[in-house]
Write a protein that holds these residues in place. Sequence first.
Motif, mmCIF file in Angstrom:
data_model
loop_
_atom_site.group_PDB
_atom_site.id
_atom_site.type_symbol
_atom_site.label_atom_id
_atom_site.label_comp_id
_atom_site.label_asym_id
_atom_site.label_seq_id
_atom_site.Cartn_x
_atom_site.Cartn_y
_atom_site.Cartn_z
ATOM 1 N N HIS A 80 0.826 -1.205 0.000
ATOM 2 C CA HIS A 80 0.000 0.000 0.000
ATOM 3 C C HIS A 80 0.865 1.262 0.000
ATOM 4 O O HIS A 80 0.628 2.188 -0.782
ATOM 5 C CB HIS A 80 -0.920 -0.020 1.227
ATOM 6 N N LEU A 81 1.866 1.289 0.875
ATOM 7 C CA LEU A 81 2.738 2.468 0.933
ATOM 8 C C LEU A 81 3.528 2.645 -0.360
ATOM 9 O O LEU A 81 3.768 3.783 -0.795
ATOM 10 C CB LEU A 81 3.699 2.344 2.114
ATOM 11 N N ASP A 83 2.649 2.106 -3.355
ATOM 12 C CA ASP A 83 1.819 2.761 -4.358
ATOM 13 C C ASP A 83 1.341 4.140 -3.913
ATOM 14 O O ASP A 83 0.954 4.961 -4.732
ATOM 15 C CB ASP A 83 0.591 1.887 -4.677
ATOM 16 N N ARG A 84 1.394 4.416 -2.601
ATOM 17 C CA ARG A 84 0.910 5.693 -2.085
ATOM 18 C C ARG A 84 2.016 6.741 -2.004
ATOM 19 O O ARG A 84 1.868 7.847 -2.529
ATOM 20 C CB ARG A 84 0.286 5.483 -0.695
ATOM 21 N N ILE A 85 3.135 6.417 -1.345
ATOM 22 C CA ILE A 85 4.190 7.415 -1.137
ATOM 23 C C ILE A 85 5.416 7.165 -2.015
ATOM 24 O O ILE A 85 6.343 7.969 -2.022
ATOM 25 C CB ILE A 85 4.623 7.470 0.339
ATOM 26 N N GLY A 86 5.445 6.061 -2.729
ATOM 27 C CA GLY A 86 6.581 5.763 -3.594
ATOM 28 C C GLY A 86 7.421 4.610 -3.055
ATOM 29 O O GLY A 86 7.424 4.320 -1.863
ATOM 30 N N ARG A 87 8.117 3.940 -3.977
ATOM 31 C CA ARG A 87 8.881 2.742 -3.610
ATOM 32 C C ARG A 87 10.056 3.083 -2.677
ATOM 33 O O ARG A 87 10.286 2.420 -1.674
ATOM 34 C CB ARG A 87 9.447 2.050 -4.851
ATOM 35 N N LYS A 88 10.801 4.110 -3.046
ATOM 36 C CA LYS A 88 12.037 4.447 -2.347
ATOM 37 C C LYS A 88 11.807 4.705 -0.862
ATOM 38 O O LYS A 88 12.474 4.102 -0.003
ATOM 39 C CB LYS A 88 12.669 5.672 -3.009
ATOM 40 N N TRP A 89 10.863 5.570 -0.552
ATOM 41 C CA TRP A 89 10.676 5.961 0.851
ATOM 42 C C TRP A 89 9.977 4.872 1.658
ATOM 43 O O TRP A 89 10.125 4.816 2.882
ATOM 44 C CB TRP A 89 9.934 7.287 0.933
ATOM 45 N N THR A 90 9.253 3.995 0.984
ATOM 46 C CA THR A 90 8.686 2.840 1.686
ATOM 47 C C THR A 90 9.792 1.898 2.138
ATOM 48 O O THR A 90 9.762 1.372 3.260
ATOM 49 C CB THR A 90 7.692 2.097 0.773
ATOM 50 N N ILE A 91 10.779 1.676 1.265
ATOM 51 C CA ILE A 91 11.918 0.832 1.635
ATOM 52 C C ILE A 91 12.656 1.437 2.828
ATOM 53 O O ILE A 91 13.002 0.745 3.791
ATOM 54 C CB ILE A 91 12.871 0.662 0.443
ATOM 55 N N VAL A 92 12.912 2.739 2.758
ATOM 56 C CA VAL A 92 13.620 3.417 3.845
ATOM 57 C C VAL A 92 12.842 3.296 5.158
ATOM 58 O O VAL A 92 13.410 3.001 6.218
ATOM 59 C CB VAL A 92 13.852 4.900 3.487
ATOM 60 N N ALA A 93 11.525 3.500 5.091
ATOM 61 C CA ALA A 93 10.703 3.410 6.299
ATOM 62 C C ALA A 93 10.718 1.997 6.876
ATOM 63 O O ALA A 93 10.836 1.799 8.090
ATOM 64 C CB ALA A 93 9.269 3.834 5.990
ATOM 65 N N LEU A 205 -3.352 6.667 -5.775
ATOM 66 C CA LEU A 205 -3.937 5.399 -5.358
ATOM 67 C C LEU A 205 -5.284 5.217 -6.043
ATOM 68 O O LEU A 205 -6.255 5.889 -5.700
ATOM 69 C CB LEU A 205 -4.101 5.362 -3.843
ATOM 70 N N ASN A 206 -5.330 4.340 -7.008
ATOM 71 C CA ASN A 206 -6.543 4.072 -7.762
ATOM 72 C C ASN A 206 -7.348 2.999 -7.036
ATOM 73 O O ASN A 206 -6.963 1.836 -7.006
ATOM 74 C CB ASN A 206 -6.161 3.601 -9.173
ATOM 75 N N GLU A 332 0.356 -0.419 -13.729
ATOM 76 C CA GLU A 332 1.614 0.182 -13.276
ATOM 77 C C GLU A 332 1.478 0.851 -11.913
ATOM 78 O O GLU A 332 2.378 0.757 -11.084
ATOM 79 C CB GLU A 332 2.093 1.202 -14.311
ATOM 80 N N HIS A 333 0.350 1.500 -11.664
ATOM 81 C CA HIS A 333 0.184 2.235 -10.408
ATOM 82 C C HIS A 333 -0.142 1.322 -9.234
ATOM 83 O O HIS A 333 -0.199 1.783 -8.097
ATOM 84 C CB HIS A 333 -0.933 3.268 -10.565
ATOM 85 N N ALA A 334 -0.357 0.012 -9.503
ATOM 86 C CA ALA A 334 -0.758 -0.898 -8.429
ATOM 87 C C ALA A 334 0.204 -2.060 -8.257
ATOM 88 O O ALA A 334 -0.143 -3.053 -7.624
ATOM 89 C CB ALA A 334 -2.170 -1.429 -8.696
ATOM 90 N N ARG A 335 1.410 -1.944 -8.782
ATOM 91 C CA ARG A 335 2.357 -3.065 -8.705
ATOM 92 C C ARG A 335 2.705 -3.420 -7.262
ATOM 93 O O ARG A 335 2.870 -4.584 -6.923
ATOM 94 C CB ARG A 335 3.626 -2.726 -9.478
ATOM 95 N N GLY A 336 2.833 -2.409 -6.428
ATOM 96 C CA GLY A 336 3.171 -2.686 -5.041
ATOM 97 C C GLY A 336 2.126 -3.552 -4.372
ATOM 98 O O GLY A 336 2.447 -4.531 -3.691
ATOM 99 N N ARG A 337 0.851 -3.231 -4.580
ATOM 100 C CA ARG A 337 -0.218 -3.997 -3.944
ATOM 101 C C ARG A 337 -0.335 -5.402 -4.546
ATOM 102 O O ARG A 337 -0.605 -6.370 -3.836
ATOM 103 C CB ARG A 337 -1.540 -3.248 -4.083
ATOM 104 N N TYR A 338 -0.143 -5.515 -5.846
ATOM 105 C CA TYR A 338 -0.207 -6.836 -6.479
ATOM 106 C C TYR A 338 0.909 -7.740 -5.974
ATOM 107 O O TYR A 338 0.685 -8.911 -5.634
ATOM 108 C CB TYR A 338 -0.108 -6.696 -8.002
ATOM 109 N N LEU A 339 2.125 -7.218 -5.937
ATOM 110 C CA LEU A 339 3.258 -8.019 -5.476
ATOM 111 C C LEU A 339 3.130 -8.336 -3.989
ATOM 112 O O LEU A 339 3.545 -9.414 -3.545
ATOM 113 C CB LEU A 339 4.566 -7.282 -5.770
ATOM 114 N N ALA A 340 2.548 -7.417 -3.220
ATOM 115 C CA ALA A 340 2.339 -7.689 -1.793
ATOM 116 C C ALA A 340 1.314 -8.803 -1.609
ATOM 117 O O ALA A 340 1.487 -9.689 -0.764
ATOM 118 C CB ALA A 340 1.873 -6.423 -1.087
ATOM 119 N N THR A 341 0.247 -8.766 -2.402
ATOM 120 C CA THR A 341 -0.772 -9.809 -2.302
ATOM 121 C C THR A 341 -0.194 -11.164 -2.686
ATOM 122 O O THR A 341 -0.418 -12.170 -1.993
ATOM 123 C CB THR A 341 -1.971 -9.471 -3.208
ATOM 124 N N TYR A 342 0.554 -11.201 -3.777
ATOM 125 C CA TYR A 342 1.180 -12.459 -4.169
ATOM 126 C C TYR A 342 2.158 -12.938 -3.102
ATOM 127 O O TYR A 342 2.266 -14.139 -2.825
ATOM 128 C CB TYR A 342 1.915 -12.292 -5.505
#
Length: 395
Positions: A80-81, A83-93, A205-206, A332-342
Motif C-alpha cells: 500500500h505504501l 503505491d501511495r508514497i513511492g517505492r524508495k521511501w517505503t523501503i527506507v521506512a 492510489l486508484n 503500473e500504479h498498483a504493482r506494489g499492492r499486487y506483489l504484496a498480495t502475491y
Amino acid sequence: MTNHIGFIGHAERVPMSWSSLPPAVWVLVVARAVNRLGAFTLPFLAVVLTVELGATVSQAGLILTGFGLATIPSRLFGGHLADRIGRKWTIVAGLGGCAVAQLWIAASPGLWSAIPAVVLLGLAFEIYEPPSQAIIADVTGPADRPAAYGLLGAAMAVAAVAAGLLAAWLGQWDLRWLFVVDAATCLACAVLVGLALPGARRAQLNRAARAWRDRKLLLMLGVGTVFAVLYMEVLFGLPLTMLDEGVPASGVGIVLAVSALTQIAGQPLLRRLVLDDFQVMTVGYVLLAVGLLATGFAGSLSAFVVAAVVWSLGDLLLLGRALTIVSGLAPEHARGRYLATYGLSWGFATAVAPLAGSWLIEGVGSFGLWAICGLAAGGLAAVQPLLRCRLRKPD
C-alpha cells in the motif's frame, strides 16, 4: 479491470545481461545484499528470549508466533505504501523500523520489554519486499525482469552464505550483538537507498485497482502458495530427514550451502533461456519434482547434495519468473499492492509447512513426505499450459 498482460507467456527477445541492467537495479541489489548480510538474527531470537531474557520455551513459541502473524499485514502495508508514497521511501521506512526493533530487542532489560519489540519487528519485517520487487518491474521490460530478479536472488544467496559465517563469529560473544549488527546493516541499506536510488513519483492510489478482485492474481496466489509450501518443506523437513538417515547436523549446513552456490552458479542459465515464462516454469517444476523425489531416496550426504543441486536449479527458474508474471498482471500504479498480495503465499506457507511436514513425517515417514512433495511439484508442472491460457485470456 484491464491488466497489462499482452506480453505474458512470450519470449519477445533475448534478455539483457547483468551489466546492461539499469543503475536503479544495481543500487537495490547492493543495498539488499548489505541488509541480507546482517539478517542472521531470527534463528537466534528464541535463544535470546529464553537464555538472555528468561522466557520459557512455550512463552518463546508464543512470542515467535506473534512475530509471524505480524509479518502478514507488514507485507500488505508495504504494498500500500509503495503505491501511495513511492517505492524508495517505503523501503527506507521499512528498514528504519526493522533497525529500531532490533536495537530495542538488544537493549531490552527484560522479557516485558522484548515482546513489543518482537511484534514491531514483525510489523516492519516485510515492508520493503513489495517496493523492492516493484522497483525492478518499474525500470525493466518484461523480457529483462527474470535477469534482474535473478541478480537480486544471486546477491541475496551470496550474502546469506557470508551471513552464516559472520553469525558464527559474532555468536562467540553476547548474542545481543547480533541484533546490533543487524540493525546497523538495516540502517546502512536505508541510507544507500535514500541517497543513491532515484526518487519515484508519488502514485495516485486508484481504488479501482483492487488486487483481491483480480481472479488472475488470485490464481497465481494459489499456485504460488503451493510452491511456497514445497520450498518451506525443504527448510523444515530436510534437517529431520538427514538426521534420521544418520547424516550429522553439519551435513545440513553443507547441503544448504551447496543449494545457495548452485543458485549463484546457475544464474547464467536465466540469461540464455529464450522460452516463455510458463515453459521455463514447467522446466523448473520438473526439476523441483525430480530433486524432491531424489531427496526421499537419499541415504548419504553425497546423495542429499546431488538432490539439492537439482531442486535448487528448479528454484532458480521459478522464483524470478513468478514475480515477472505477477508484475505483468498489475497495472503500473498498483504493482506494489499486487506483489504484496502475491507475497502472502510465503506467509501462508510459513504457517502451513511445519504443521503439514510434521504430520506427514509422523504419518507416512520421510520418504512419504518427499514423494508427496515431488508429486505436487509434478502437478504444478502439468498445469502450467492451462495457467498460461487462463492468464492470457482477456477479462
